[in-house]
Motif scaffolding. Structure first.
Motif, PDB file in Angstrom:
ATOM      1  N   VAL A  87       0.978  -1.119   0.048  1.00  0.00           N
ATOM      2  CA  VAL A  87       0.000  -0.255  -0.362  1.00  0.00           C
ATOM      3  C   VAL A  87       0.878   1.268  -0.077  1.00  0.00           C
ATOM      4  O   VAL A  87       0.293   2.295   0.047  1.00  0.00           O
ATOM      5  N   LEU A  88       2.164   1.006   0.225  1.00  0.00           N
ATOM      6  CA  LEU A  88       3.015   1.767   0.873  1.00  0.00           C
ATOM      7  C   LEU A  88       4.139   2.007  -0.713  1.00  0.00           C
ATOM      8  O   LEU A  88       4.098   3.389  -1.450  1.00  0.00           O
ATOM      9  N   ALA A  89       4.373   0.816  -1.651  1.00  0.00           N
ATOM     10  CA  ALA A  89       5.480   1.331  -1.819  1.00  0.00           C
ATOM     11  C   ALA A  89       4.978   1.776  -3.891  1.00  0.00           C
ATOM     12  O   ALA A  89       5.588   2.461  -4.302  1.00  0.00           O
ATOM     13  N   PHE A  90       3.531   0.777  -4.147  1.00  0.00           N
ATOM     14  CA  PHE A  90       3.160   1.787  -5.604  1.00  0.00           C
ATOM     15  C   PHE A  90       2.629   2.748  -5.584  1.00  0.00           C
ATOM     16  O   PHE A  90       2.901   3.448  -6.989  1.00  0.00           O
ATOM     17  N   PRO A  91       1.882   3.528  -5.005  1.00  0.00           N
ATOM     18  CA  PRO A  91       1.256   5.016  -5.218  1.00  0.00           C
ATOM     19  C   PRO A  91       3.049   5.939  -5.329  1.00  0.00           C
ATOM     20  O   PRO A  91       2.571   6.771  -6.190  1.00  0.00           O
ATOM     21  N   GLY A  92       3.576   5.122  -4.622  1.00  0.00           N
ATOM     22  CA  GLY A  92       5.195   6.553  -3.963  1.00  0.00           C
ATOM     23  C   GLY A  92       5.879   6.242  -5.725  1.00  0.00           C
ATOM     24  O   GLY A  92       6.010   7.331  -6.245  1.00  0.00           O
ATOM     25  N   LEU A  93       5.665   4.943  -6.404  1.00  0.00           N
ATOM     26  CA  LEU A  93       6.533   4.222  -7.390  1.00  0.00           C
ATOM     27  C   LEU A  93       5.493   5.355  -8.319  1.00  0.00           C
ATOM     28  O   LEU A  93       6.300   5.818  -9.317  1.00  0.00           O
ATOM     29  N   SER A  94       4.002   5.444  -8.383  1.00  0.00           N
ATOM     30  CA  SER A  94       4.182   5.953  -9.424  1.00  0.00           C
ATOM     31  C   SER A  94       3.780   7.257  -9.617  1.00  0.00           C
ATOM     32  O   SER A  94       4.262   7.697 -10.552  1.00  0.00           O
ATOM     33  N   ILE A  95       3.667   7.866  -8.506  1.00  0.00           N
ATOM     34  CA  ILE A  95       4.736   9.676  -8.705  1.00  0.00           C
ATOM     35  C   ILE A  95       5.795   9.569  -8.823  1.00  0.00           C
ATOM     36  O   ILE A  95       6.556   9.892  -9.700  1.00  0.00           O
ATOM     37  N   LEU A  96       6.967   8.347  -8.292  1.00  0.00           N
ATOM     38  CA  LEU A  96       8.437   8.643  -8.931  1.00  0.00           C
ATOM     39  C   LEU A  96       8.231   8.366 -10.159  1.00  0.00           C
ATOM     40  O   LEU A  96       8.916   9.793 -11.330  1.00  0.00           O
ATOM     41  N   LEU A  97       6.999   7.772 -10.451  1.00  0.00           N
ATOM     42  CA  LEU A  97       7.936   7.655 -12.442  1.00  0.00           C
ATOM     43  C   LEU A  97       6.739   8.385 -13.318  1.00  0.00           C
ATOM     44  O   LEU A  97       7.666   8.924 -13.564  1.00  0.00           O
ATOM     45  N   THR A  98       5.665   9.028 -12.741  1.00  0.00           N
ATOM     46  CA  THR A  98       5.245  10.196 -13.419  1.00  0.00           C
ATOM     47  C   THR A  98       5.949  11.378 -12.811  1.00  0.00           C
ATOM     48  O   THR A  98       6.158  11.967 -14.706  1.00  0.00           O
ATOM     49  N   VAL A  99       6.611  11.627 -12.271  1.00  0.00           N
ATOM     50  CA  VAL A  99       7.284  13.149 -12.155  1.00  0.00           C
ATOM     51  C   VAL A  99       8.845  12.669 -12.612  1.00  0.00           C
ATOM     52  O   VAL A  99       9.191  13.938 -13.728  1.00  0.00           O
ATOM     53  N   LEU A 100       9.362  12.049 -12.883  1.00  0.00           N
ATOM     54  CA  LEU A 100      10.486  11.672 -13.357  1.00  0.00           C
ATOM     55  C   LEU A 100      10.605  11.361 -15.110  1.00  0.00           C
ATOM     56  O   LEU A 100      11.220  12.277 -16.046  1.00  0.00           O
ATOM     57  N   ALA A 101       9.082  11.279 -16.182  1.00  0.00           N
ATOM     58  CA  ALA A 101       9.151  10.845 -16.965  1.00  0.00           C
ATOM     59  C   ALA A 101       8.893  12.116 -17.951  1.00  0.00           C
ATOM     60  O   ALA A 101       9.559  12.825 -18.870  1.00  0.00           O
ATOM     61  N   PHE A 102       8.091  13.120 -16.750  1.00  0.00           N
ATOM     62  CA  PHE A 102       7.863  14.597 -17.037  1.00  0.00           C
ATOM     63  C   PHE A 102       9.255  15.483 -16.914  1.00  0.00           C
ATOM     64  O   PHE A 102       9.860  16.181 -17.865  1.00  0.00           O
ATOM     65  N   ASN A 103      10.286  15.011 -15.732  1.00  0.00           N
ATOM     66  CA  ASN A 103      11.942  16.267 -16.353  1.00  0.00           C
ATOM     67  C   ASN A 103      12.380  15.465 -17.351  1.00  0.00           C
ATOM     68  O   ASN A 103      13.132  16.160 -17.569  1.00  0.00           O
ATOM     69  N   LEU A 104      12.908  14.415 -17.677  1.00  0.00           N
ATOM     70  CA  LEU A 104      13.458  13.683 -19.011  1.00  0.00           C
ATOM     71  C   LEU A 104      12.815  14.266 -19.877  1.00  0.00           C
ATOM     72  O   LEU A 104      13.229  14.747 -21.229  1.00  0.00           O
ATOM     73  N   LEU A 105      12.165  14.068 -19.994  1.00  0.00           N
ATOM     74  CA  LEU A 105      11.040  14.488 -20.956  1.00  0.00           C
ATOM     75  C   LEU A 105      11.169  16.109 -20.796  1.00  0.00           C
ATOM     76  O   LEU A 105      11.627  16.909 -22.298  1.00  0.00           O
ATOM     77  N   GLY A 106      11.106  17.468 -19.870  1.00  0.00           N
ATOM     78  CA  GLY A 106      11.326  18.468 -20.029  1.00  0.00           C
ATOM     79  C   GLY A 106      13.324  18.537 -20.659  1.00  0.00           C
ATOM     80  O   GLY A 106      13.071  19.550 -20.897  1.00  0.00           O
TER      81      GLY A 106
END
Lengths: 334, 299
Positions: free
Chosen positions: B267-286
């Motif tokens: 319950v802890l790992a997956f929501p955080g991982l989702s945030i991390l992946l999303t933020v990471l994707a937009f940072n890489l894109l930027g």
């Protein structure tokens, strides 16, 4: 230099007034006043409400309250908590060392790890190490640290049982606060057990808070070093037969440091923002934890003056960075 | 996006501007990965109702805190497990993607529009207007952005909308500064003087003449701003100030997991991982967009 100093300092006066105005206005945007909000739905006798309002000055016209607030501030009086009735300044000064200790350790960790990594990546540009580090660095910069902190607790405290989950020191020890820095106080108290306890409480929050700065520093160091390594004087130094190690560390790194130091100084604001989350997760009794608690307790004077104090801190650090920079680099003094 | 590149490249013999942009962009592997993750997220968000196996708020009373399917005791019906009241994690995460993209998109769009307007106004008006706007932005920048957002939400009251509003306020200064700076550097160019002499109105000059030439850094800022908005809104949600339960917002889900995450890591790992992946994707894109669009920053 004196003129630069004077001009730079005089520039912060309007910022300062604006900051006090903003922190004042924010609290007056709350529907009702802090007393009313505090008693909430429980209700309170009208006479008592009027008395409390008068006591805290909330029955005055708004402009008068602002002028009184400014006068108070000028006298160093930041108001009192409506919950504990303790002066905000006193609460702040008791809690601030905890935040400072955490922040300093986080920055030390970030610098001691990030700087060498960035230098190695720059020297071995295009290598697997370079790509790997940059990948890790952008991941670190994207890290939601509230989640990262919980994951770290889960792994190191819950699964492995290496470190305690929260707080600054185990309940078994009582250390007379002298400097406010738990690690220093324990050292002076000459209590090895307490020292170990204090450090084991400090290490995880410091790593968590240091993660984003670490990523930034590694990245900045790499790009700053790459720029410097292309300079003619580096080629000259190499050509005259100096060892690579010496050229990199003495000639290049020293010159690459200036932008890094600036970025470091200007990241204090972000660091304090991160401290709010880190302290909440680790129940670290610092100002971030205090501010979040003040929201939950609807203690608006604490929230107002606490926010103001943090802003003043940021202004001071930024000023310090600018002055140091002006001192180091005569070109920007103009 | 194409308008920017079109105005930048006019030589006919060269490959098309979009192709040029793509060639430069696709060199950056990280950026392409970011783009792919972003497209996947968009698909998930748009078709969340179809893709998600269950409703995000449906409770399965027989499956409280069921572990992910590959862990002993896991149920294939709930691939990523369930939370404390028996809601399917996967479904909540997929619906969370929709919320995060809405948050990121509307916050970035709103601060872009307001920030750019303020920045262009400051650059064009100059004098007192310029000083006032920029001073106010300086004052906003003095507060740690998360703290300011927290204070704003504490005053407006917790909730997703107020949290988004707070994040707009704290991200405003960067857009304002950026657009002012690039507008100022464009203002001295000859083409602006020529348009002015041709009798263009100030508004036309601001938005049709100068703005298109300032877009490159702004596009980069929007991509990075998307990441910041998602991260900050999630932090507010985590502190109980953003979206309120049972909304499947990732930060709010983490806050809900606080009481029992030591027993149920998923319950802890997956929501955080989702945030991390999303933020990471937009940072890489930027980062990729910056390298492709901004020749000044190219190495």
């Amino acid at each position: 230099m004196i003129r630069f100093l004077f001009r730079r300092v005089s520039l912060i006066v309007p910022t300062f007034i604006g900051v006090t105005f903003l922190s004042f206005m924010l609290i007056h945007l709350v529907p009702g006043d802090p007393i009313e909000v505090r008693v909430g739905e429980r209700g309170i006798a009208p006479a008592r409400l009027a008395q409390l309002r008068h006591e805290f000055g909330y029955d005055q016209p708004l402009w008068k309250q602002f002028v009184d607030y400014e006068v108070q501030l000028a006298h160093g009086d930041l108001g009192r908590s409506v919950v504990t009735r303790e002066s905000v300044w006193r609460e702040f000064t008791t809690l601030f060392p905890a935040t400072l200790e955490l922040a300093v350790c986080a920055l030390l960790f970030a610098t001691l790890v990030g700087l060498p990594l960035g230098v190695i990546a720059a020297v071995r540009r295009g290598s697997a190490f370079d790509y790997g580090l940059m990948g890790v660095s952008v991941t670190g910069a994207s890290m939601p640290i509230f989640w990262w902190g919980l994951m770290v607790i889960l792994v190191f405290s819950v699964f492995l049982g290496w470190t305690p989950v929260s707080g600054r020191i185990s309940d078994a020890f009582f250390i007379e606060p002298w400097s406010g820095f738990m690690t220093v106080d324990c050292w002076f108290a000459d209590d090895a057990g307490a020292c170990r306890s204090a450090w084991s409480h400090l290490i995880l929050p410091a790593i968590v808070l240091g993660t984003v700065p670490l990523a930034t520093i590694a990245r900045m160091t790499r790009s700053s070093m790459l720029e410097v390594l292309n300079e003619d004087y580096i080629r000259t130094a190499r050509a005259k037969g100096l060892a690579v190690r010496r050229v990199v560390i003495v000639h290049a790194l020293r010159n690459a440091l200036i932008p890094i130091v600036t970025v470091l100084g200007l990241s204090v604001s972000a660091l304090l923002g991160g401290a709010i989350l880190t302290e909440t997760i680790f129940s670290w009794p610092g100002i971030g934890h205090w501010l979040i608690e003040s929201i939950q307790r609807r203690d608006y004077p604490v929230l107002q003056s606490g926010t103001l104090l943090v802003a003043i801190l940021v202004i001071m650090v930024n000023l310090g960075v600018d002055l140091t920079y002006g001192f180091l680099n005569p070109r920007i003094r103009r | 996006m194409s308008a920017v590149v079109t105005s930048a490249v006019v030589t006919s013999a060269m490959p098309g501007p979009l192709r040029l942009f793509w060639r430069s962009f696709s060199e950056n592997r990280g950026a392409v990965v970011g783009l792919i993750v972003m497209l996947v997220l968009i698909v998930l968000a748009v078709f969340a109702d179809i893709i998600a196996p269950y409703s995000p708020i449906e409770q399965f009373r027989t499956h409280f805190l069921a572990p992910p399917m590959w862990v002993a005791g896991g149920d294939a019906a709930f691939p990523l497990g369930t939370d404390d009241v028996g809601r399917d994690m996967l479904s909540r995460l997929i619906h969370g993607a929709r919320l995060s993209l809405i948050i990121g998109g509307s916050v970035a769009a709103f601060s872009l529009v307001v920030g750019t307007t303020l920045g262009l106004t400051a650059a064009f008006a100059g004098g007192l207007v310029d000083i006032t706007i920029m001073r106010v932005m300086d004052i906003l920048l003095v507060f740690p952005s998360l703290l300011l957002a927290i204070v704003i939400v504490a005053i407006l009251g917790p909730g997703l909308f107020n949290a988004m509003l707070a994040v707009v306020v704290v991200t405003l200064p960067s857009y304002t500064r950026l657009s002012r700076a690039s507008a100022l550097s464009e203002l001295s160019r000859d083409y602006v003087t020529a348009t002015r002499c041709a009798g263009a109105s100030p508004l036309r000059l601001m938005f049709l003449t100068v703005l298109p030439n300032c877009l490159a850094p702004l596009i980069v800022a929007v991509s990075l701003g998307f990441a910041t908005a998602i991260l900050d809104a999630a932090a507010l949600g985590f502190l109980g100030l953003g979206a309120q339960p049972p909304t499947p917002e990732w930060g709010t889900m983490l806050a809900g997991a606080l009481q029992y995450y030591q027993r149920a890591w998923w319950v802890l790992a997956f929501p955080g991982l989702s945030i991390l992946l999303t933020v990471l994707a937009f940072n890489l894109l930027g980062d990729g967009l910056r390298d492709a669009l901004d020749p000044k920053l190219k190495r």
